[in-house]
Design an enzyme around this catalytic site. Structure first.
Site, PDB file in Angstrom:
ATOM      1  CD  GLN A 227      -2.581   1.118   2.710  1.00 54.53           C
ATOM      2  OE1 GLN A 227      -2.272   0.358   3.617  1.00 54.53           O
ATOM      3  NE2 GLN A 227      -3.632   1.883   2.783  1.00 54.53           N
TER       4      GLN A 227
ATOM      5  CD  GLU B  61      -4.685   0.339   6.816  1.00 58.77           C
ATOM      6  OE1 GLU B  61      -3.569  -0.161   6.956  1.00 58.77           O
ATOM      7  OE2 GLU B  61      -4.863   1.415   6.224  1.00 58.77           O
TER       8      GLU B  61
END
Ligand code: FAD
Length: 416
Positions: A128, A246
């Site tokens: 990410q 997340e």
């Protein structure tokens, strides 16, 4: 809150239990079962294939994209049974949990066909690329640029704290594609191949020897023009979806790792005699209550989803923020308590260089010859990062303050 599961959920539970019993290595459920590092590596490799064949990776995804189309309740039962068995359910965290669901929600049909099968089969490892040296909590200040050159984006800039970048095939990154647009506009969400000349990964080694995250430098790195997810200059909205995933958790199972860990800490306190100390007892009781709160809140969230009484989108986001703040601060405090209970032993390095154990929530812990921390010490160190990654505890408080308590928004700096 409804604490019973419908009969069809219980039937599904039996099916999962049977599958696990048939597929896990012999002896898995017996007390004292252990695997050596090589044996475990071999198991993990084969296990991903078995999960894929069983259809259990991302099983709530629609069938046309390779999922099993499980209902929310079935997904919960699946999670519960894997957690109960202590069996891994996931191939690649970033693929299964973050970029995969984001692609499902935002990507074009062509992009779904290109990327989703690789995610399900665990063929693509992801990382990410959001944070930069000057853009963490204030993510919209990011400076990495992407400029179109014919049919390709050319990317220049730097990311930091990029977990698993050294192993990744692709990075989902945020880049500024319109530098003249206001701060939150003009950002795009790109899928960029990592294994190319213009990408340099420098691991950041920590005191315990692990190097989970990295600096990543882009110098004229390239990706196809079609690798923008959710439209050019619409990356902020897409990124918020990823961050929502997340910060979310598996409602009824996430407390379990804390429960198991706390049992170990209590055992240790009993063995060392520290359990007789009234202050230690008080802290242990406080920790126990917090784990129970997590368990009950998980059931409450699940009931809300199943009965359709879940709060509206913005409030739900704030609940995610509360959960993240609650569990990460709990874990930081309980690991301090664990080290405290160890007393002098907590201050010396009692691990071994060949330690290779699984630390729940942390992943693999490998010992380093010149700094051999124990598993508890490794978990203690890692717990310090949990109030930071995925949005710091302070930022979560801002979200709760603004969206739930209706406090005034933070003042914005002129021009931003
Ligand atoms: C273990 C770990 C793994 C990570 N993995 C990744 C990854 O894979 N990819 C990725 O992109 N990033 C990753 N990150 C980065 C992470 O998202 C950032 O560290 C985080 O968003 C905080 O940003 P920062 O470090 O720049 O701190 P800053 O934003 O500089 O914050 C510094 C301090 O100021 C406080 N603060 C800042 N702004 C405010 C405000 N408005 N109100 C109140 N307090 C404020 C913060 O809470 C913090 O205490 C990871 C971080 C860690 C620790």
């Amino acid at each position: 809150m409804d604490l019973t599961y419908p009969p069809e959920a219980e039937e599904f539970r039996v099916e999962i239990r049977r599958w696990l019993e048939e597929h896990l290595p012999q002896g898995w459920f017996e007390p004292g079962f252990a695997m050596g590092p090589d044996e475990r590596a071999e198991f993990v490799k084969g296990w991903n294939d078995q999960l894929f064949e069983g259809g259990w990776i991302c099983a709530t995804w629609p069938t046309e994209y390779g999922g099993k189309g499980l209902t929310t309740m079935q997904g919960v039962v699946l999670n519960e049974e894997f957690a109960r068995a202590g069996a891994p359910l996931r191939g690649d965290f970033f693929g299964d949990t973050l970029v995969g669901p984001t692609i499902l929600q935002w990507a074009s049909e062509e992009q779904k066909q290109q990327f989703l099968p690789g995610i399900l089969q665990g063929r693509i490892a992801w990382c990410q690329g959001f944070s930069e040296p000057e853009a963490g909590s204030d993510l919209a200040s990011l400076k990495t640029r992407a400029v179109l050159d014919g049919d390709e984006w050319v990317i220049n800039g730097q990311k930091v704290w990029t977990t698993q970048a050294q192993h990744a095939d692709y990075i989902f990154l945020l880049a500024r594609t319109d530098p003249d647009a206001p701060k939150h506009a003009g950002i795009s969400y790109l899928l960029v191949p990592m294994r190319q000349e213009g990408v340099e990964v420098r691991p950041i080694v920590q005191p315990d020897g692990s190097a989970e995250f990295n600096e990543v430098f882009f110098t004229n790195a390239r990706c196809p023009r079609g690798n923008v997810v959710g439209g050019v200059n619409n990356g902020w909205a897409v990124a918020m979806t990823t961050l929502g995933f997340e910060r979310g958790t598996s409602a009824t199972t996430s407390h379990r790792r804390f429960q198991k860990e706390l049992e170990g800490i209590v055992e240790r306190a009993q063995a060392t005699g520290r359990a007789a100390d009234p202050l230690v007892r008080q802290e242990l009781a406080r920790a126990y209550s917090k784990v129970k709160i997590m368990e009950i809140n998980g059931l409450r969230s699940l009931t809300g989803v199943l009965t359709g009484t879940s709060p509206a989108e913005s409030y739900r986001g704030a609940l995610g923020a509360t959960n993240k703040m609650f569990w990460s601060e709990y874990h930081r405090d309980v690991m301090e308590l664990a080290i405290d209970i160890l007393g002098m032993e907590g201050q010396i390095l009692t691990g071994t260089a060949d330690t290779d154990e699984y630390v729940p929530g942390y992943g693999r812990h490998r010992g380093r010859p010149d700094y051999p921390v124990s598993v508890t010490q490794a978990a203690f160190f890692f717990s310090r990062s949990e109030t930071i990654w995925g949005g710091t505890a302070q930022i979560q408080r801002n979200i709760v303050g603004e969206r739930v308590l209706g406090l005034p928004k933070e003042p914005k700096v002129a021009g931003q």
